[in-house]
Design a protein around this motif. Structure first.
Motif, PDB file in Angstrom:
ATOM      1  N   PRO A  29       0.805  -1.232   0.000  1.00 21.72           N
ATOM      2  CA  PRO A  29       0.000   0.000   0.000  1.00 21.72           C
ATOM      3  C   PRO A  29       0.837   1.282   0.000  1.00 21.72           C
ATOM      4  CG  PRO A  29      -0.958  -1.601   1.493  1.00 21.72           C
ATOM      5  CD  PRO A  29       0.349  -2.180   1.028  1.00 21.72           C
ATOM      6  N   ALA A  30       1.893   1.316   0.779  1.00 24.72           N
ATOM      7  CA  ALA A  30       2.711   2.532   0.838  1.00 24.72           C
ATOM      8  C   ALA A  30       3.383   2.809  -0.507  1.00 24.72           C
ATOM      9  CB  ALA A  30       3.749   2.409   1.941  1.00 24.72           C
ATOM     10  N   LEU A  32       2.263   1.835  -3.442  1.00 22.38           N
ATOM     11  CA  LEU A  32       1.234   2.143  -4.443  1.00 22.38           C
ATOM     12  C   LEU A  32       0.930   3.634  -4.518  1.00 22.38           C
ATOM     13  CD1 LEU A  32      -1.512  -0.624  -4.400  1.00 22.38           C
ATOM     14  CD2 LEU A  32      -0.067   0.103  -6.294  1.00 22.38           C
ATOM     15  N   TRP A  33       1.243   4.379  -3.469  1.00 23.24           N
ATOM     16  CA  TRP A  33       1.017   5.816  -3.513  1.00 23.24           C
ATOM     17  C   TRP A  33       1.815   6.462  -4.638  1.00 23.24           C
ATOM     18  CZ3 TRP A  33      -1.800   9.576  -0.921  1.00 23.24           C
ATOM     19  CH2 TRP A  33      -2.706   9.076   0.012  1.00 23.24           C
ATOM     20  N   LEU A  34       2.972   5.911  -4.960  1.00 22.49           N
ATOM     21  CA  LEU A  34       3.809   6.505  -6.002  1.00 22.49           C
ATOM     22  C   LEU A  34       3.107   6.489  -7.361  1.00 22.49           C
ATOM     23  CD1 LEU A  34       6.569   7.863  -6.029  1.00 22.49           C
ATOM     24  CD2 LEU A  34       7.562   5.664  -6.618  1.00 22.49           C
ATOM     25  N   ARG A  36      -0.066   5.688  -8.018  1.00 24.85           N
ATOM     26  CA  ARG A  36      -1.480   6.070  -7.956  1.00 24.85           C
ATOM     27  C   ARG A  36      -1.678   7.566  -7.745  1.00 24.85           C
ATOM     28  NH1 ARG A  36      -4.997   3.335  -3.932  1.00 24.85           N
ATOM     29  NH2 ARG A  36      -6.627   4.236  -5.232  1.00 24.85           N
ATOM     30  N   PHE A  37      -0.802   8.191  -6.964  1.00 24.74           N
ATOM     31  CA  PHE A  37      -1.048   9.583  -6.605  1.00 24.74           C
ATOM     32  C   PHE A  37       0.151  10.508  -6.821  1.00 24.74           C
ATOM     33  CE2 PHE A  37      -3.808   7.032  -3.738  1.00 24.74           C
ATOM     34  CZ  PHE A  37      -5.013   7.367  -4.335  1.00 24.74           C
ATOM     35  N   ILE A  38       1.321  10.112  -6.343  1.00 28.54           N
ATOM     36  CA  ILE A  38       2.468  11.024  -6.347  1.00 28.54           C
ATOM     37  C   ILE A  38       2.908  11.373  -7.769  1.00 28.54           C
ATOM     38  CG2 ILE A  38       4.854  11.377  -5.578  1.00 28.54           C
ATOM     39  CD1 ILE A  38       2.749  11.291  -3.291  1.00 28.54           C
ATOM     40  N   GLY A  95      -3.405   2.908 -12.025  1.00 30.05           N
ATOM     41  CA  GLY A  95      -3.418   2.675 -10.580  1.00 30.05           C
ATOM     42  C   GLY A  95      -4.807   2.297 -10.089  1.00 30.05           C
TER      43      GLY A  95
END
Length: 152
Positions: A29-30, A32-34, A36-38, A95
């Motif tokens: 999950p941590a 996936l932020w890259l 999906r969002f960052i 994502g």
């Protein structure tokens, strides 16, 4: 920086996101932020800056006709803005697809070609995923049926 240099940096950032989505054996999950969002957020900011600085400055360019869009995209900076727009949205949708596919239990081996299609031709990958998800969810037993089977 030149349009060509920005093109390379934006493409490398997007590629990093796609590599994480498609090839990592687990989706932490941590991490996936890259993708999906960052990265999409950074690309969106880049697009916004390019669009504000260049899209409105192309004489005869616009969105009212195909001829205006052709004129608009004849400017390297405006063309770069359009490309970064594709990179940001396709990765964001990739994502979303990855997370939704995990939620309904679609195998990562089946997800990979859908994500590759999204990477190469965004709307095609999205259409493939939506069709697959509809069939996958429809073919899955209902929660009620699963509970009845467990009670038997």
């Amino acid at each position: 920086m030149t349009p060509e240099g920005i093109f390379g940096v934006a493409g490398q950032a997007a590629m990093l996101g796609w590599l994480i989505l498609i090839f990592l054996p687990r989706r932490w999950p941590a991490l996936l932020w890259l993708p999906r969002f960052i990265i999409p957020f950074g690309l969106s900011l880049l697009y916004s800056g390019l669009a504000m600085a260049h899209i409105l400055t192309v004489d005869g360019g616009g969105f009212g006709s195909l001829a205006e869009v052709k004129t608009l995209l004849s400017n390297d900076w405006a063309l770069l803005a359009g490309w970064v727009h594709y990179l940001a949205f396709d990765l964001f949708i990739g994502g979303w697809i990855a997370v939704q596919a995990d939620k309904v239990g679609i195998s990562r081996l089946i997800q990979a070609p859908i994500l590759l299609a999204t990477f190469m031709a965004g709307p095609l990958g999205l259409a493939l995923f939506l069709a697959m998800r509809a069939g996958f969810v429809r073919g899955a037993p209902s929660e009620e049926a699963v509970m009845q089977g467990a009670a038997a």
